[in-house]
Design a protein around this motif. Structure first.
Motif, PDB file in Angstrom:
ATOM      1  N   GLU A  20      -8.487   6.695 -11.924  1.00 38.81           N
ATOM      2  CA  GLU A  20      -7.310   7.484 -11.536  1.00 38.81           C
ATOM      3  C   GLU A  20      -7.085   7.431 -10.019  1.00 38.81           C
ATOM      4  O   GLU A  20      -5.961   7.232  -9.549  1.00 38.81           O
ATOM      5  N   TYR A  21      -8.169   7.584  -9.246  1.00 39.24           N
ATOM      6  CA  TYR A  21      -8.036   7.561  -7.787  1.00 39.24           C
ATOM      7  C   TYR A  21      -7.690   6.155  -7.289  1.00 39.24           C
ATOM      8  O   TYR A  21      -6.891   6.003  -6.365  1.00 39.24           O
ATOM      9  N   GLN A  24      -4.120   5.651  -7.639  1.00 40.62           N
ATOM     10  CA  GLN A  24      -3.340   6.385  -6.629  1.00 40.62           C
ATOM     11  C   GLN A  24      -3.351   5.676  -5.275  1.00 40.62           C
ATOM     12  O   GLN A  24      -2.312   5.582  -4.616  1.00 40.62           O
ATOM     13  N   ILE A  25      -4.515   5.177  -4.855  1.00 40.68           N
ATOM     14  CA  ILE A  25      -4.589   4.600  -3.510  1.00 40.68           C
ATOM     15  C   ILE A  25      -4.083   3.162  -3.429  1.00 40.68           C
ATOM     16  O   ILE A  25      -3.780   2.685  -2.348  1.00 40.68           O
ATOM     17  N   THR A  26      -3.957   2.510  -4.567  1.00 41.34           N
ATOM     18  CA  THR A  26      -3.459   1.128  -4.560  1.00 41.34           C
ATOM     19  C   THR A  26      -2.067   1.047  -3.920  1.00 41.34           C
ATOM     20  O   THR A  26      -1.751   0.071  -3.236  1.00 41.34           O
ATOM     21  N   GLY A  27      -1.272   2.075  -4.086  1.00 38.37           N
ATOM     22  CA  GLY A  27       0.066   2.098  -3.484  1.00 38.37           C
ATOM     23  C   GLY A  27       0.048   2.120  -1.964  1.00 38.37           C
ATOM     24  O   GLY A  27       1.072   1.883  -1.327  1.00 38.37           O
ATOM     25  N   LEU A 112      -2.265   7.467   2.625  1.00 39.40           N
ATOM     26  CA  LEU A 112      -3.481   8.003   2.003  1.00 39.40           C
ATOM     27  C   LEU A 112      -3.656   9.488   2.324  1.00 39.40           C
ATOM     28  O   LEU A 112      -4.049  10.273   1.453  1.00 39.40           O
ATOM     29  N   ARG A 113      -3.364   9.887   3.572  1.00 36.95           N
ATOM     30  CA  ARG A 113      -3.469  11.321   3.924  1.00 36.95           C
ATOM     31  C   ARG A 113      -2.575  12.165   3.026  1.00 36.95           C
ATOM     32  O   ARG A 113      -2.980  13.221   2.540  1.00 36.95           O
ATOM     33  N   LYS A 114      -1.353  11.698   2.787  1.00 31.15           N
ATOM     34  CA  LYS A 114      -0.425  12.455   1.927  1.00 31.15           C
ATOM     35  C   LYS A 114      -0.966  12.564   0.507  1.00 31.15           C
ATOM     36  O   LYS A 114      -0.887  13.630  -0.116  1.00 31.15           O
ATOM     37  N   LYS A 115      -1.522  11.482  -0.008  1.00 33.83           N
ATOM     38  CA  LYS A 115      -2.064  11.510  -1.371  1.00 33.83           C
ATOM     39  C   LYS A 115      -3.283  12.436  -1.449  1.00 33.83           C
ATOM     40  O   LYS A 115      -3.480  13.127  -2.446  1.00 33.83           O
ATOM     41  N   CYS A 116      -4.099  12.434  -0.400  1.00 31.43           N
ATOM     42  CA  CYS A 116      -5.283  13.297  -0.378  1.00 31.43           C
ATOM     43  C   CYS A 116      -4.895  14.775  -0.258  1.00 31.43           C
ATOM     44  O   CYS A 116      -5.556  15.640  -0.837  1.00 31.43           O
ATOM     45  N   GLU A 117      -3.822  15.073   0.480  1.00 25.61           N
ATOM     46  CA  GLU A 117      -3.354  16.456   0.586  1.00 25.61           C
ATOM     47  C   GLU A 117      -2.791  16.928  -0.750  1.00 25.61           C
ATOM     48  O   GLU A 117      -2.948  18.091  -1.128  1.00 25.61           O
TER      49      GLU A 117
END
Length: 152
Positions: A20-21, A24-27, A112-117
């Motif tokens: 799943e992660y 998400q980060i592939t983008g 990545l920061r936006k996805k992590c938030e």
């Protein structure tokens, strides 16, 4: 042609991350190539990315003023380059100089920061991984500083 998420999962920094992660980060990822003597980033520039090194070698250096550029670490396949994109004011603290052609996955730090938030569990997982990198770089800088002090 191999899917970028498949390439990501082969890298030690990502390989045990949940599917799943990874999805998400592939983008936030893109393939990059740097040639011998290229400068990937310079000390003092804005830090916007980090790199998962697939092949090649990079010298991580800082300006030692009258001592010239001081190498703190040589980074190669399977390693990760760059943490400054994560910590405000997002400025590179070192210069990354290519010593052997590099193939890497560039990760967009803001993406990545936006996805992590948005997904704090994933953010915490990424934070743990970057904390290990920070500790490693601090130890390398400490060792080089000790060498510089004892050689004066």
């Amino acid at each position: 042609m191999e899917d970028l998420s498949g390439i990501l999962k082969q890298h030690p920094f990502i390989e045990d991350l949940s599917e799943e992660y990874v999805k998400q980060i592939t983008g936030c990822a893109s393939n990059v190539v740097f040639h011998e003597n290229d400068i990937i980033f310079k000390e003092g520039e804005k830090a916007e990315k980090f790199y998962l090194i697939r092949t090649g070698m990079i010298a991580l250096e800082f300006n030692g003023r009258d001592k010239g550029m001081i190498r703190i670490e040589t980074i190669g396949p399977g390693q990760m380059l760059g943490w400054s994109w994560l910590v405000s004011p997002n400025i590179w603290h070192f210069t990354a100089h290519v010593i052997e052609e590099v193939r890497a996955i560039a990760m967009d730090g803001e993406c990545l920061r936006k996805k992590c938030e948005k997904d704090t569990k994933m953010g915490y997982e990424m934070y743990k991984r970057f904390s290990l990198l920070l500790e490693q770089r601090l130890q390398s800088a400490r060792q080089q500083l000790l060498k510089a002090i004892t050689n004066t």
